[in-house]
Design a protein around this motif. Structure first.
Motif, PDB file in Angstrom:
ATOM      1  N   TYR A 312      -2.835  -5.650   7.904  1.00 20.98           N
ATOM      2  CA  TYR A 312      -1.765  -4.693   8.574  1.00 20.98           C
ATOM      3  C   TYR A 312      -0.974  -3.612   7.681  1.00 20.98           C
ATOM      4  N   PRO A 313      -1.785  -2.810   7.106  1.00 22.59           N
ATOM      5  CA  PRO A 313      -1.200  -1.807   6.151  1.00 22.59           C
ATOM      6  C   PRO A 313      -0.710  -0.621   6.733  1.00 22.59           C
ATOM      7  N   SER A 314       0.292   0.168   6.319  1.00 23.51           N
ATOM      8  CA  SER A 314       0.898   1.287   6.697  1.00 23.51           C
ATOM      9  C   SER A 314       0.793   2.222   5.486  1.00 23.51           C
ATOM     10  N   ILE A 315       1.244   3.602   5.419  1.00 30.45           N
ATOM     11  CA  ILE A 315       1.122   4.204   4.404  1.00 30.45           C
ATOM     12  C   ILE A 315       2.450   4.036   3.680  1.00 30.45           C
ATOM     13  N   ALA A 316       3.208   3.164   4.113  1.00 30.78           N
ATOM     14  CA  ALA A 316       4.664   2.807   3.439  1.00 30.78           C
ATOM     15  C   ALA A 316       4.101   1.775   2.236  1.00 30.78           C
ATOM     16  N   ASP A 317       3.041   1.178   2.423  1.00 30.29           N
ATOM     17  CA  ASP A 317       2.537   0.394   1.174  1.00 30.29           C
ATOM     18  C   ASP A 317       1.843   1.174   0.042  1.00 30.29           C
ATOM     19  N   ALA A 318       1.284   2.271   0.467  1.00 31.88           N
ATOM     20  CA  ALA A 318       0.731   3.057  -0.707  1.00 31.88           C
ATOM     21  C   ALA A 318       1.729   3.611  -1.369  1.00 31.88           C
ATOM     22  N   GLY A 319       2.936   4.019  -0.446  1.00 32.02           N
ATOM     23  CA  GLY A 319       4.285   4.942  -1.009  1.00 32.02           C
ATOM     24  C   GLY A 319       4.747   3.993  -2.110  1.00 32.02           C
ATOM     25  N   LEU A 320       4.789   2.528  -1.944  1.00 31.06           N
ATOM     26  CA  LEU A 320       5.445   1.617  -2.895  1.00 31.06           C
ATOM     27  C   LEU A 320       4.549   1.749  -4.108  1.00 31.06           C
ATOM     28  N   PHE A 321       3.322   1.664  -4.017  1.00 30.93           N
ATOM     29  CA  PHE A 321       2.441   1.837  -5.138  1.00 30.93           C
ATOM     30  C   PHE A 321       2.507   3.067  -5.777  1.00 30.93           C
ATOM     31  N   VAL A 322       2.393   4.312  -5.357  1.00 31.96           N
ATOM     32  CA  VAL A 322       2.666   5.552  -5.926  1.00 31.96           C
ATOM     33  C   VAL A 322       3.946   5.560  -6.523  1.00 31.96           C
TER      34      VAL A 322
END
Length: 415
Positions: A312-322
């Motif tokens: 269950y990902p959201s764009i917040a998970d990508a934000g952490l990576f970035v």
């Protein structure tokens, strides 16, 4: 800009945005929150809990009982307090990221990069929008970044406790245990350009990891006991942690699981759930082995992998990576496809809300529209993670060649 001025200014800006009259549709957006992090579902669970109804008796509430306890007692939720709480969470995460950078540079005071690091987190759209939508993924990111900060500062117990709290909020956080545990025992200083093995024998590593895993398990069990007392039973386990393995709610999100299992025949479902779950568990150990000379980089790569492949990902998970990428400026020159990766992310960031509206808003599209945009998103995430892995490896290769050349030059000079 000076960090002492920039950081409070960023927090005030973030707080003003939290109090701004934003569209109510944000809190219902499937890209910004998931069934496990949704604010409306959190409010519904709190309402049921206050009125003596088990919130886990239905199929909607999937948040940790720890959040039930917190928001029904010490921090009652309303429009005003929610803005303050989520802003404080983001501020703590940015603060942790800055102090992680300082520990990596072995600097106790301010650095010229502090303001940039704080701004990249607090103003990152992938972080900001889910936080404005009051998604509890903000707390998950904060718990992880605080755990990383304490790990690089060699405060092992605090790091493992924060990781245990993060695991209660999002079960997939347990995958960070191997790199974080070893990070507590080593230095956060960058050795990407001069790779070296861990300063322990295999027996020492096994023993030390066993000790830290035991301490982490103790924290996890203590929190589970507290959660069971709050929930009045163990029914919360199936609705929260169990949802990660069984995927009971197929609400659309930016991940790759939901549509696949929507189309899956029921008799194949258990097998593929097992395969998808095991697939996530494959990554931590190989990353620790390959990046044993820089375990913070292994944590960074793992955030990108989970942002791409978690249930269950959201764009917040990508934000952490970035956001964590700012900790590794030495790898920038070795990135192969930064511009195509940026364009794919830009493209998918435009497609996701557009196709989401065509499908669920105007009714002129269907699920395939939105799923196609999530595939583009997945390609962008995969490209970014692959490029980061390549850059980390190439930094080591170039650094080794450079060190060998320097050594040969020194030997010639000596002769």
């Amino acid at each position: 800009m000076d960090y002492d001025v920039a950081f409070p200014g960023l927090i005030v800006t973030r707080l003003l945005l939290a109090f701004a009259p934003l569209p109510d549709s944000l809190i219902h957006d499937h890209q910004l929150s998931t069934p496990l992090t949704s604010y409306p579902r959190l409010l519904e669970g709190l309402y049921l809990f206050r009125h003596g109804v088990d919130p886990y008796s239905g199929g909607l509430f999937r948040h940790s009982p720890l959040l039930l306890s917190l928001f029904s007692t010490a921090l009652p939720l309303n429009r005003f307090t929610a803005a303050l709480i989520w802003t404080a969470s983001d501020a703590a995460a940015a603060w942790a990221l800055v102090h992680t950078w300082r520990a990596r540079q072995q600097v106790k005071g301010k650095t010229s990069r502090d303001s940039l690091i704080a701004a990249v987190y607090l103003l990152n759209p992938y972080i900001l929008l889910p936080s404005l939508a009051l998604s509890t993924s903000s707390f998950e990111n904060t718990a992880l970044l605080l755990s990383v900060m304490f790990a690089v500062q060699a405060q092992t117990s605090l790091s493992l406790l924060l990781l245990a709290i993060g695991t209660h909020l999002a079960l997939t956080s347990w995958l960070y245990l191997p790199p974080l545990a070893l990070l507590c025992l080593t230095t956060p200083v960058s050795y990407l350009a001069s790779p070296r093995p861990l300063p322990f024998s295999s027996n020492e590593i096994t023993r030390k990891l066993g000790t830290l895993a035991t301490e982490y398990s103790a924290y996890l069990l203590a929190l589970a006991g507290a959660a069971t007392i709050v929930a009045g039973g163990v029914g919360w386990l199936d609705k929260t942690w169990g949802a990660v393995f069984t995927l009971p709610d197929l609400s659309p999100n930016v991940g790759l699981w939901w549509y696949f299992f929507t189309e899956m025949f029921d008799h194949f479902r258990p097998f593929f759930l097992m395969v998808f779950s095991i697939h996530l568990a494959v990554y931590p150990i190989p990353l620790v082995v390959k990046f044993q000379h820089d375990l913070l980089y292994a944590v960074y790569i793992l955030t990108g992998i989970l942002a791409t492949f978690k249930p269950y990902p959201s764009i917040a998970d990508a934000g952490l990576f970035v956001s964590m990428s700012v900790l590794f400026p030495e790898t920038y020159q070795y990135l192969r496809t930064p511009f195509p990766t940026f364009l794919i992310h830009l493209h998918s960031s435009l497609l996701l809300p557009l196709f989401h509206h065509l499908w669920l808003g105007s009714g002129t599209g269907n699920a395939n529209f939105f799923y196609a945009s999530t595939l583009v998103w997945g390609i962008g995430m995969g490209l970014g993670v692959g490029d980061a892995v390549w850059a980390g490896l190439l930094t080591g290769i170039k650094g080794r060649f450079k060190n060998d050349a320097d050594e040969q030059e020194w030997e010639i000079t000596q002769e």
